[in-house]
Design an enzyme around this catalytic site. Structure first.
Site, mmCIF file in Angstrom:
data_model
loop_
_atom_site.group_PDB
_atom_site.id
_atom_site.type_symbol
_atom_site.label_atom_id
_atom_site.label_comp_id
_atom_site.label_asym_id
_atom_site.label_seq_id
_atom_site.Cartn_x
_atom_site.Cartn_y
_atom_site.Cartn_z
ATOM 1 C CE LYS A 7 8.965 -76.263 -53.418
ATOM 2 N NZ LYS A 7 9.531 -77.504 -52.833
ATOM 3 N NE ARG B 91 8.290 -83.911 -42.220
ATOM 4 C CZ ARG B 91 7.729 -83.194 -43.201
ATOM 5 N NH1 ARG B 91 7.808 -81.880 -43.177
ATOM 6 N NH2 ARG B 91 7.105 -83.798 -44.193
ATOM 7 N NE ARG C 43 3.009 -87.238 -43.155
ATOM 8 C CZ ARG C 43 2.870 -86.017 -43.660
ATOM 9 N NH1 ARG C 43 2.316 -85.061 -42.942
ATOM 10 N NH2 ARG C 43 3.308 -85.739 -44.864
#
Length: 216
Positions: free
Chosen positions: A13, A127, A159
């Site tokens: 987005k 990621r 993360r």
């Protein structure tokens, strides 16, 4: 053109909002940007929001809505805007509709970036973040075979909010909160879905093709 961009986490987005807003020459307005501007500017709403944020609490809807109202009343948003991250639920959508109606305006289009859950998990759970420079790499897209940053040599780590179980939980929350919002705008007759898989440029092209019929 007044439009809202919706889609699950990992749908792209933020990236698409930037390109679409630029193509349409309208401001991209995200709740994150509005929060930061108010807090850093020391506005009354910013100070109020900061009291909640400092406690780790969610900023109440009425404060968020007041910030959005202020931002949409600025000169650069009079001929159109792209909202990213607002509304998040049906009550917010109803308030936005009334707010715009009071100004003699209405949304032209709600663009939904459509990505299946497995693709979102693939994007986010792959990621890895550099502990030294903060750069983000992807085990698949960047073909990372080791745990070292190619830019600075720092150690890469995953993360907590990129872990698969966390990503799937975020998707569940999104479905609970946003599925009714999708139905709300579908009933209004202004919802258009766009396949958000594939290269960024292709997704932008699909989005612009979907928007074109709604341009006045």
């Amino acid at each position: 053109m007044r439009l809202v961009l919706v889609g699950p986490p990992g749908a792209g987005k933020g990236t698409q909002a930037q390109f679409i807003a630029s193509n349409l020459s309208i401001p991209k307005i995200s709740t994150g940007d509005i929060f930061r501007a108010n807090v850093s500017g020391g506005t009354e709403l910013g100070k109020l929001a900061k009291t909640y944020m400092d406690r780790g609490d969610l900023v109440p809807d009425e404060v968020t809505i007041a910030m959005v109202r202020d931002r949409l009343s600025e000169d650069d948003a009079q001929d159109g805007f792209l909202l990213d991250g607002f509304p998040r639920n049906v009550p917010q959508a109803e308030i936005l509709k009334k707010m715009l109606a009071d100004w003699g305006q209405a949304l032209d289009l709600v663009l939904e970036l459509v990505v299946d859950d497995d693709e979102v998990v693939r994007r986010l759970a792959g990621r890895r973040t550099c502990s030294q420079c903060g750069r983000i790499w992807h085990v698949e897209f960047d073909d990372k075979q080791d745990d070292l940053c190619d830019a600075c040599g720092g150690t890469l780590f995953q993360r907590d909010d990129d872990k698969e179980e966390t990503v799937r939980h975020r998707l569940e929350v999104y479905q609970e909160q946003t599925a009714p919002l999708i139905n709300f705008y579908a009933d209004e007759g202004i919802l258009v879905g766009v396949d958000a898989t594939g290269p960024v440029e292709e997704v932008t092209q699909r989005a612009m093709d979907a928007i074109r019929p709604f341009l006045g």
